[in-house]
Motif scaffolding. Structure first.
Motif, mmCIF file in Angstrom:
data_model
loop_
_atom_site.group_PDB
_atom_site.id
_atom_site.type_symbol
_atom_site.label_atom_id
_atom_site.label_comp_id
_atom_site.label_asym_id
_atom_site.label_seq_id
_atom_site.Cartn_x
_atom_site.Cartn_y
_atom_site.Cartn_z
ATOM 1 N N LEU A 35 34.353 23.881 -0.235
ATOM 2 C CA LEU A 35 35.528 22.679 -0.485
ATOM 3 C C LEU A 35 35.299 21.606 -1.155
ATOM 4 O O LEU A 35 36.101 21.113 -1.845
ATOM 5 N N PHE A 36 33.789 21.086 -1.218
ATOM 6 C CA PHE A 36 33.865 20.131 -2.030
ATOM 7 C C PHE A 36 33.852 20.361 -3.700
ATOM 8 O O PHE A 36 34.340 19.447 -4.493
ATOM 9 N N ALA A 37 33.750 21.778 -3.984
ATOM 10 C CA ALA A 37 33.846 22.142 -5.464
ATOM 11 C C ALA A 37 35.361 22.151 -5.757
ATOM 12 O O ALA A 37 36.027 21.635 -6.738
ATOM 13 N N VAL A 38 36.264 22.328 -4.756
ATOM 14 C CA VAL A 38 37.666 21.980 -4.786
ATOM 15 C C VAL A 38 38.157 20.745 -4.715
ATOM 16 O O VAL A 38 38.741 20.147 -6.080
ATOM 17 N N PHE A 39 37.830 20.011 -4.041
ATOM 18 C CA PHE A 39 38.419 18.677 -3.990
ATOM 19 C C PHE A 39 37.668 17.512 -4.792
ATOM 20 O O PHE A 39 38.399 16.674 -5.306
ATOM 21 N N SER A 40 36.671 17.846 -5.032
ATOM 22 C CA SER A 40 35.850 16.897 -6.175
ATOM 23 C C SER A 40 36.616 17.077 -7.380
ATOM 24 O O SER A 40 36.681 16.174 -8.060
ATOM 25 N N MET A 41 36.685 18.588 -7.831
ATOM 26 C CA MET A 41 37.036 18.763 -9.210
ATOM 27 C C MET A 41 38.721 18.367 -9.197
ATOM 28 O O MET A 41 39.119 17.992 -10.442
ATOM 29 N N LEU A 42 39.245 18.464 -8.319
ATOM 30 C CA LEU A 42 40.563 17.970 -8.217
ATOM 31 C C LEU A 42 40.862 16.521 -8.426
ATOM 32 O O LEU A 42 41.645 16.220 -9.038
ATOM 33 N N ALA A 43 39.773 15.643 -7.807
ATOM 34 C CA ALA A 43 39.892 14.353 -7.917
ATOM 35 C C ALA A 43 39.449 13.943 -9.380
ATOM 36 O O ALA A 43 40.065 12.996 -10.200
ATOM 37 N N LEU A 361 36.695 26.326 -31.163
ATOM 38 C CA LEU A 361 37.767 26.970 -31.924
ATOM 39 C C LEU A 361 38.961 26.193 -32.525
ATOM 40 O O LEU A 361 39.376 26.086 -33.340
ATOM 41 N N MET A 362 39.642 25.356 -31.592
ATOM 42 C CA MET A 362 40.712 24.531 -31.631
ATOM 43 C C MET A 362 40.166 22.928 -31.041
ATOM 44 O O MET A 362 40.615 22.803 -29.798
ATOM 45 N N TRP A 363 39.670 22.137 -31.691
ATOM 46 C CA TRP A 363 38.932 20.963 -31.234
ATOM 47 C C TRP A 363 40.160 20.072 -30.974
ATOM 48 O O TRP A 363 40.212 19.192 -30.214
ATOM 49 N N ASP A 364 41.286 20.149 -31.854
ATOM 50 C CA ASP A 364 42.373 19.162 -31.599
ATOM 51 C C ASP A 364 43.026 19.357 -30.059
ATOM 52 O O ASP A 364 43.793 18.431 -29.719
ATOM 53 N N LEU A 365 42.975 20.465 -29.505
ATOM 54 C CA LEU A 365 43.568 20.867 -28.020
ATOM 55 C C LEU A 365 42.446 20.224 -26.986
ATOM 56 O O LEU A 365 42.365 20.988 -25.894
ATOM 57 N N TYR A 366 41.345 19.888 -27.426
ATOM 58 C CA TYR A 366 40.055 19.504 -26.344
ATOM 59 C C TYR A 366 40.636 19.163 -24.907
ATOM 60 O O TYR A 366 40.292 19.673 -24.042
ATOM 61 N N PHE A 367 41.414 18.129 -24.921
ATOM 62 C CA PHE A 367 41.899 17.564 -23.650
ATOM 63 C C PHE A 367 42.545 18.634 -22.880
ATOM 64 O O PHE A 367 42.076 18.726 -21.675
ATOM 65 N N TYR A 368 43.412 19.594 -23.677
ATOM 66 C CA TYR A 368 44.071 20.624 -22.640
ATOM 67 C C TYR A 368 42.973 21.707 -22.353
ATOM 68 O O TYR A 368 43.235 22.355 -21.312
ATOM 69 N N TRP A 369 42.104 22.021 -23.255
ATOM 70 C CA TRP A 369 41.123 22.955 -22.621
ATOM 71 C C TRP A 369 40.388 22.471 -21.649
ATOM 72 O O TRP A 369 39.926 23.315 -20.750
ATOM 73 N N VAL A 370 39.980 21.478 -21.526
ATOM 74 C CA VAL A 370 39.148 20.602 -20.395
ATOM 75 C C VAL A 370 40.087 20.902 -18.943
ATOM 76 O O VAL A 370 39.541 21.303 -18.253
ATOM 77 N N LEU A 371 41.148 20.318 -19.320
ATOM 78 C CA LEU A 371 42.101 20.365 -18.055
ATOM 79 C C LEU A 371 42.352 21.834 -17.612
ATOM 80 O O LEU A 371 42.379 22.090 -16.653
ATOM 81 N N GLY A 372 42.447 22.860 -18.435
ATOM 82 C CA GLY A 372 42.601 24.109 -18.051
ATOM 83 C C GLY A 372 41.453 24.891 -17.256
ATOM 84 O O GLY A 372 41.563 25.214 -16.227
ATOM 85 N N SER A 373 40.117 24.181 -17.681
ATOM 86 C CA SER A 373 39.114 24.803 -17.413
ATOM 87 C C SER A 373 38.842 24.114 -15.901
ATOM 88 O O SER A 373 38.404 24.946 -14.765
ATOM 89 N N GLN A 374 39.258 22.987 -15.604
ATOM 90 C CA GLN A 374 39.235 22.122 -14.140
ATOM 91 C C GLN A 374 40.244 23.021 -13.215
ATOM 92 O O GLN A 374 39.860 23.438 -12.055
ATOM 93 N N ILE A 375 41.446 23.419 -14.009
ATOM 94 C CA ILE A 375 42.368 24.174 -13.080
ATOM 95 C C ILE A 375 41.837 25.391 -12.658
ATOM 96 O O ILE A 375 41.778 25.873 -11.321
ATOM 97 N N LEU A 376 41.274 26.301 -13.508
ATOM 98 C CA LEU A 376 40.678 27.510 -13.475
ATOM 99 C C LEU A 376 39.494 27.339 -12.252
ATOM 100 O O LEU A 376 39.286 28.381 -11.224
ATOM 101 N N TRP A 377 38.489 26.680 -12.417
ATOM 102 C CA TRP A 377 37.477 26.145 -11.360
ATOM 103 C C TRP A 377 38.199 25.814 -10.084
ATOM 104 O O TRP A 377 37.490 26.564 -9.141
ATOM 105 N N ILE A 378 39.215 24.940 -9.929
ATOM 106 C CA ILE A 378 39.774 24.728 -8.429
ATOM 107 C C ILE A 378 40.481 26.206 -8.049
ATOM 108 O O ILE A 378 40.173 26.485 -6.872
ATOM 109 N N ILE A 379 40.797 26.963 -8.680
ATOM 110 C CA ILE A 379 41.418 28.278 -8.346
ATOM 111 C C ILE A 379 40.209 29.188 -7.812
ATOM 112 O O ILE A 379 40.619 29.780 -6.903
ATOM 113 N N ALA A 380 39.527 29.405 -8.726
ATOM 114 C CA ALA A 380 38.339 30.235 -8.263
ATOM 115 C C ALA A 380 37.647 29.739 -6.824
ATOM 116 O O ALA A 380 37.311 30.754 -6.001
#
Length: 402
Positions: A35-43, A361-380
């Motif tokens: 539960l903490f993995a989900v809600f702390s990452m969401l925050a 591979l695509m540093w210019d999209l760093y912000f979106y790659w981080v955001l995508g990683s956070q979303i995938l973590w929350i889903i898992a």
């Protein structure tokens, strides 16, 4: 000894609907960690995206995120695992019932206090009290039966407590670099503990779960040298800057553990989600040392290596271990886990790729790659909580406490 091979305790009420959350340590701490993995990452995702700004008791937000992933989530999984494993190794009943409730409550309160802007000193007292209570809870059965070989695990928990204290000492102004030191101290200790426990259980699980006779390769010289080299890395990487010497030692850690992975490999792991996930997680830790070393020579962002350790190493390893231990200790067949686990592990692997590989591979999209990683973590981890909540709060299917 397999972590799910022994069950020793009093019999629970013969009621399959009974509330069993505090029967044994893995139950509340695995559920709490999920539960903490989900809600702390969401925050953290909302903070990262600039949508919210939490007071967090004056703790820098990046420090809060790192601390809670290591000493919040990570230490919760370690607590649940060791309280359960210690019972198996010693044959002694570990903390349960009201005692376990009290220990878990300290962990929960320490996680909530920063969100209510409580004084850092109060948070430190509660959080470190949890750590000390955990140490005593694990030490007592080990000392009672004199299984001194298990004390190495107790040393690791004690060092984690010191690292946590160092973090708070930094925030309180007693140690100038205490905050940063405490975070790296904790991260590398957790990685070290995973490698120690991985050496114990991963080959054991693979040999018994591959589906055919196999004897994996392990070498005493490799066990000794890998620990010695890691200790050198731990000291240098925690208390010095990212120097050429740290990079060289990290490369040596990579080489030694790559040899270990080669000795553990057998094709049968890919047919079992609870095997390949452990192997891949250990491999990401090993690759993390390579990336850490190369980040010095090629001026890559060192935090990419840190997140390879954190998501692929700590995240995937703990998710896999929680899934396996919870099945074994609730009377379910670890050879036939829920099918969804395969996909949850793949989603977390995708989180690693998004956070570490794609920015290279695509540093210019760093912000979106981080955001995508956070979303995938929350889903898992949301999937883990959904599947395992009924497993963790109800008695064993054979009505034996576990």
């Amino acid at each position: 000894m397999a972590l799910h091979s022994i069950n020793i305790s009093n019999s629970p009420p013969n009621n399959p609907k009974a509330f069993a959350l505090f029967y044994l340590g893995f139950r509340p701490f695995f559920l709490g960690a999920g539960l903490f993995a989900v809600f702390s990452m969401l925050a953290w995702m909302l903070i990262y995206a600039g949508q919210v700004s939490l007071p967090l008791s004056g703790i820098p937000m990046t420090y809060w995120h790192a601390h809670e992933m290591i000493y919040g989530y990570g230490l919760a999984v370690i607590a649940g695992f060791l309280l359960t494993a210690t019972k198996n190794w010693t044959g002694q009943q570990t903390l349960h019932g009201w005692g376990l409730t009290a220990l878990f409550s300290l962990w929960v309160i320490a996680r909530l206090m920063p969100l209510f802007n409580m004084p850092i000193l109060w948070i430190a007292i509660v959080d470190l009290s949890f750590c000390l209570f955990l140490i005593v809870s694990i030490a007592w059965p080990i000392i009672k039966v004199r299984q001194w070989q298990q004390l190495i695990l107790l040393v690791n928990i004690s060092l984690l407590t010191i690292g946590n204290a160092l973090f708070y000492a930094g925030l309180l102004g007693y140690v100038s670099q205490g905050g940063q030191w405490g975070l790296y101290f904790g991260l590398y200790l957790v990685i070290g503990l995973i490698m120690i426990m991985g050496r114990r259980v991963i080959p054991f699980f693979i040999e018994r779960g591959a589906g055919y006779p196999v004897k994996l390769k392990n070498w005493l010289w490799l066990d000794i040298s890998s620990v010695a080299v890691f200790v050198i890395f731990f000291i240098l990487a925690t208390f010095t800057q990212h120097t050429e010497y740290v990079a060289m030692v990290a490369l040596l850690v990579f080489a030694l553990h790559s040899l270990r992975l080669w000795g553990w490999y057998t094709a049968g792991i890919w047919k079992k989600s609870l095997l390949w996930s452990l192997y891949v997680s250990y491999a990401t830790i090993v690759l993390g040392f390579l990336l850490y070393s190369l980040s010095y020579y090629f001026s890559w962002f060192p935090l990419l290596a840190i997140h390879l350790f954190a998501i692929g190493g700590i995240g995937l390893m703990t998710l896999s271990m929680m899934a396996r231990v919870a099945l074994g200790h609730t009377g379910r067949n670890v050879q036939q886990p829920p099918m969804i686990l395969h996909y949850l592990f793949l989603i977390l692997c995708a989180s690693v790729i998004s956070r570490v590989v794609m920015p290279l591979l695509m540093w210019d999209l760093y912000f979106y790659w981080v955001l995508g990683s956070q979303i995938l973590w929350i889903i898992a981890f949301s999937g883990f909580v959904y599947v395992y909540t009924p497993i963790l709060i109800r008695p064993r299917v054979d009505n034996v406490i576990g």
